[in-house]
Design a protein around this motif. Structure first.
Motif, PDB file in Angstrom:
ATOM      1  N   HIS A  63       2.662   8.367  21.269  1.00 51.99           N
ATOM      2  CA  HIS A  63       2.141   7.055  21.643  1.00 51.99           C
ATOM      3  C   HIS A  63       3.152   6.006  21.184  1.00 51.99           C
ATOM      4  CE1 HIS A  63      -0.976   4.034  22.526  1.00 51.99           C
ATOM      5  NE2 HIS A  63      -0.560   3.422  21.430  1.00 51.99           N
ATOM      6  N   SER A  64       3.718   5.248  22.142  1.00 50.43           N
ATOM      7  CA  SER A  64       4.787   4.308  21.812  1.00 50.43           C
ATOM      8  C   SER A  64       5.897   5.082  21.107  1.00 50.43           C
ATOM      9  CB  SER A  64       4.239   3.156  20.965  1.00 50.43           C
ATOM     10  OG  SER A  64       5.229   2.201  20.695  1.00 50.43           O
ATOM     11  N   ASN A  65       6.326   4.644  19.922  1.00 50.13           N
ATOM     12  CA  ASN A  65       7.363   5.382  19.208  1.00 50.13           C
ATOM     13  C   ASN A  65       6.767   6.210  18.056  1.00 50.13           C
ATOM     14  OD1 ASN A  65       7.098   2.499  18.329  1.00 50.13           O
ATOM     15  ND2 ASN A  65       8.168   3.277  16.539  1.00 50.13           N
ATOM     16  N   PHE A  66       5.551   6.684  18.262  1.00 49.60           N
ATOM     17  CA  PHE A  66       4.858   7.462  17.237  1.00 49.60           C
ATOM     18  C   PHE A  66       4.589   8.889  17.717  1.00 49.60           C
ATOM     19  CE2 PHE A  66       3.650   3.032  16.630  1.00 49.60           C
ATOM     20  CZ  PHE A  66       3.989   2.837  15.301  1.00 49.60           C
ATOM     21  N   LEU A  67       4.725   9.810  16.790  1.00 54.74           N
ATOM     22  CA  LEU A  67       4.386  11.206  17.014  1.00 54.74           C
ATOM     23  C   LEU A  67       3.180  11.535  16.146  1.00 54.74           C
ATOM     24  CD1 LEU A  67       6.866  14.177  17.113  1.00 54.74           C
ATOM     25  CD2 LEU A  67       4.791  14.336  15.761  1.00 54.74           C
ATOM     26  N   LEU A  68       2.182  12.178  16.719  1.00 52.15           N
ATOM     27  CA  LEU A  68       0.948  12.482  16.001  1.00 52.15           C
ATOM     28  C   LEU A  68       0.719  13.990  15.965  1.00 52.15           C
ATOM     29  CD1 LEU A  68       0.499   9.725  17.856  1.00 52.15           C
ATOM     30  CD2 LEU A  68      -1.754   9.809  16.805  1.00 52.15           C
ATOM     31  N   HIS A  69       0.233  14.459  14.814  1.00 55.22           N
ATOM     32  CA  HIS A  69      -0.203  15.840  14.732  1.00 55.22           C
ATOM     33  C   HIS A  69      -1.269  15.946  13.645  1.00 55.22           C
ATOM     34  CE1 HIS A  69       2.535  15.954  11.257  1.00 55.22           C
ATOM     35  NE2 HIS A  69       1.929  17.088  10.891  1.00 55.22           N
ATOM     36  N   MET A  70      -2.019  17.055  13.671  1.00 57.35           N
ATOM     37  CA  MET A  70      -3.068  17.267  12.696  1.00 57.35           C
ATOM     38  C   MET A  70      -2.585  18.184  11.583  1.00 57.35           C
ATOM     39  SD  MET A  70      -5.593  15.451  13.717  1.00 57.35           S
ATOM     40  CE  MET A  70      -6.864  16.081  12.609  1.00 57.35           C
ATOM     41  N   ASP A  71      -3.001  17.885  10.367  1.00 53.90           N
ATOM     42  CA  ASP A  71      -2.763  18.725   9.202  1.00 53.90           C
ATOM     43  C   ASP A  71      -4.123  18.967   8.559  1.00 53.90           C
ATOM     44  OD1 ASP A  71      -1.923  20.058   6.989  1.00 53.90           O
ATOM     45  OD2 ASP A  71      -0.721  18.438   6.146  1.00 53.90           O
ATOM     46  N   GLU A  72      -4.752  20.070   8.958  1.00 51.68           N
ATOM     47  CA  GLU A  72      -6.141  20.372   8.592  1.00 51.68           C
ATOM     48  C   GLU A  72      -7.039  19.236   9.088  1.00 51.68           C
ATOM     49  OE1 GLU A  72      -6.186  21.351   4.441  1.00 51.68           O
ATOM     50  OE2 GLU A  72      -5.177  23.269   4.785  1.00 51.68           O
ATOM     51  N   GLU A  73      -7.701  18.462   8.210  1.00 56.06           N
ATOM     52  CA  GLU A  73      -8.589  17.388   8.675  1.00 56.06           C
ATOM     53  C   GLU A  73      -7.905  16.022   8.663  1.00 56.06           C
ATOM     54  OE1 GLU A  73     -12.492  17.449   6.888  1.00 56.06           O
ATOM     55  OE2 GLU A  73     -12.295  19.572   6.400  1.00 56.06           O
ATOM     56  N   ILE A  74      -6.601  16.013   8.498  1.00 58.07           N
ATOM     57  CA  ILE A  74      -5.854  14.772   8.371  1.00 58.07           C
ATOM     58  C   ILE A  74      -4.987  14.537   9.613  1.00 58.07           C
ATOM     59  CG2 ILE A  74      -4.143  13.524   7.004  1.00 58.07           C
ATOM     60  CD1 ILE A  74      -6.830  13.891   5.617  1.00 58.07           C
ATOM     61  N   LEU A  75      -5.044  13.320  10.145  1.00 57.37           N
ATOM     62  CA  LEU A  75      -4.163  12.903  11.229  1.00 57.37           C
ATOM     63  C   LEU A  75      -2.889  12.343  10.603  1.00 57.37           C
ATOM     64  CD1 LEU A  75      -3.558  12.142  14.224  1.00 57.37           C
ATOM     65  CD2 LEU A  75      -4.738   9.967  13.763  1.00 57.37           C
ATOM     66  N   VAL A  76      -1.746  12.920  10.972  1.00 61.68           N
ATOM     67  CA  VAL A  76      -0.458  12.461  10.465  1.00 61.68           C
ATOM     68  C   VAL A  76       0.251  11.697  11.590  1.00 61.68           C
ATOM     69  CG1 VAL A  76       1.730  13.105   9.409  1.00 61.68           C
ATOM     70  CG2 VAL A  76      -0.324  14.469   8.953  1.00 61.68           C
ATOM     71  N   ILE A  77       0.651  10.457  11.293  1.00 60.88           N
ATOM     72  CA  ILE A  77       1.312   9.592  12.270  1.00 60.88           C
ATOM     73  C   ILE A  77       2.723   9.316  11.769  1.00 60.88           C
ATOM     74  CG2 ILE A  77       1.239   7.378  13.473  1.00 60.88           C
ATOM     75  CD1 ILE A  77      -1.780   7.295  12.828  1.00 60.88           C
ATOM     76  N   THR A  78       3.714   9.638  12.594  1.00 60.48           N
ATOM     77  CA  THR A  78       5.112   9.455  12.212  1.00 60.48           C
ATOM     78  C   THR A  78       5.804   8.545  13.214  1.00 60.48           C
ATOM     79  OG1 THR A  78       5.193  11.661  11.222  1.00 60.48           O
ATOM     80  CG2 THR A  78       7.301  10.616  11.748  1.00 60.48           C
ATOM     81  N   ASP A  79       6.395   7.478  12.711  1.00 64.20           N
ATOM     82  CA  ASP A  79       7.283   6.659  13.523  1.00 64.20           C
ATOM     83  C   ASP A  79       8.630   7.376  13.536  1.00 64.20           C
ATOM     84  OD1 ASP A  79       9.105   4.837  14.552  1.00 64.20           O
ATOM     85  OD2 ASP A  79       8.149   3.101  13.629  1.00 64.20           O
ATOM     86  N   TYR A  80       8.944   8.037  14.640  1.00 62.46           N
ATOM     87  CA  TYR A  80      10.139   8.879  14.641  1.00 62.46           C
ATOM     88  C   TYR A  80      11.428   8.068  14.722  1.00 62.46           C
ATOM     89  CZ  TYR A  80      10.060   8.311  19.758  1.00 62.46           C
ATOM     90  OH  TYR A  80      10.046   7.794  21.033  1.00 62.46           O
ATOM     91  N   LEU A  81      11.339   6.753  14.927  1.00 65.40           N
ATOM     92  CA  LEU A  81      12.530   5.908  14.918  1.00 65.40           C
ATOM     93  C   LEU A  81      12.871   5.425  13.509  1.00 65.40           C
ATOM     94  CD1 LEU A  81      11.962   3.720  18.120  1.00 65.40           C
ATOM     95  CD2 LEU A  81      13.375   5.774  17.872  1.00 65.40           C
ATOM     96  N   SER A  82      11.843   5.019  12.745  1.00 65.27           N
ATOM     97  CA  SER A  82      12.097   4.491  11.402  1.00 65.27           C
ATOM     98  C   SER A  82      11.971   5.554  10.318  1.00 65.27           C
ATOM     99  CB  SER A  82      11.112   3.363  11.098  1.00 65.27           C
ATOM    100  OG  SER A  82       9.799   3.879  10.935  1.00 65.27           O
TER     101      SER A  82
END
Length: 276
Positions: A213-232
């Motif tokens: 989404h936009s410049n973000f990559l999302l994935h799940m780690d068990e019950e946690i949503l991890v959001i990574t700005d892959y540019l910064s």
């Protein structure tokens, strides 16, 4: 250029983690399924999903009474379902070694088995720009860019020159905003430009379909949503509203899903903000 790439690699490799703000989730749609496979949204937030046999369903505006279905002639589970990039829907079945292109109403446009003489066993596939297709051939560890309309290999890049550490395999390939993301099992995500040049690395371990989404990559780690700005390189963790192993995201909605259930929420206003 080399200095920029080195800086990007250094930033992404360290991947600092920010503290999450309080997130308010608004549920818009939930349903149960006998055998849910993969989930994706198109650029109008229509929901596409597959079952374990490779059948694809679209729900327009998330409503069950406004839907369409596609049942392929050759049935097999899908390893890739892509609806977000273009008006074309892309599917790949590893078991069948078959790719298909559908229009947004699930009318078939192209279907082919990947049995060209220059291909071995294709483990991952993704639809790139201009309808070019990325393939990972696990027979020789090569990344291939293929023009299916002309049956021509445009690029053939040996990934074992980049990823040299013993035996490894690829979970998924995705081209997103002119960047090719290669999720290598138990290693992380390698970033290449669309000329197959290495530009960065994300130390993210996930076995689920990647979401962007936009410049973000999302994935799940068990019950946690991890959001990574892959540019910064910034990353944060958010407690998901439901327990689910996978996530898919559109323009204004996102779904958390498992094999038996899917829950969809409006994207919270502050989901992609970081506390200072």
């Amino acid at each position: 250029m080399k200095l920029f790439l080195f800086f990007l690699w250094a930033v992404l490799f360290h991947l600092p983690l920010s503290q999450a703000q309080e997130i308010n989730w608004e549920n818009t749609f939930s349903d149960t399924f006998p055998s849910l496979g993969l989930v994706d949204f198109d650029n109008e937030d229509n929901l596409f999903f597959s079952d374990q046999k490779g059948n694809v369903t679209v729900r327009y505006n998330l409503t069950a009474d406004s839907s369409n279905n596609y049942s392929p002639a050759y049935q097999g589970s899908l390893q890739q379902l892509e609806a977000a990039k273009t008006v074309n829907i892309f599917t790949f079945s590893r078991d069948l070694q078959r790719i298909e292109l559908l229009d947004r109403f699930l009318n078939p446009l192209y279907s082919s088995r990947l049995n060209a003489p220059e291909f071995g066993n294709i483990r991952a596939a993704s639809l790139g720009n201009n309808l070019k297709i990325w393939l990972f051939d696990e027979t020789n560890y090569h990344l291939i860019q293929w023009d299916y309309q002309r049956s021509t290999v445009l690029q053939d890049q040996p990934l074992n020159l980049l990823i040299a550490d013993g035996e490894w395999t690829v979970e998924e390939i995705v081209e997103y905003k002119n960047t090719v993301f290669i999720n290598v099992q138990n290693k992380g995500i390698y970033l290449l430009d669309n000329q197959s040049n290495f530009i960065g690395f994300l130390p993210i371990i996930t076995h689920q379909k990647l979401a962007f989404h936009s410049n973000f990559l999302l994935h799940m780690d068990e019950e946690i949503l991890v959001i990574t700005d892959y540019l910064s390189g910034k990353s944060k963790k958010v407690k998901a509203p439901v327990k689910a192993p996978a996530v898919a995201i559109g323009k204004s909605v996102m779904s958390f899903y498992s094999k038996g259930r899917l829950d969809t929420y409006t994207i919270p206003d502050n989901l992609f903000e970081w506390t200072k």
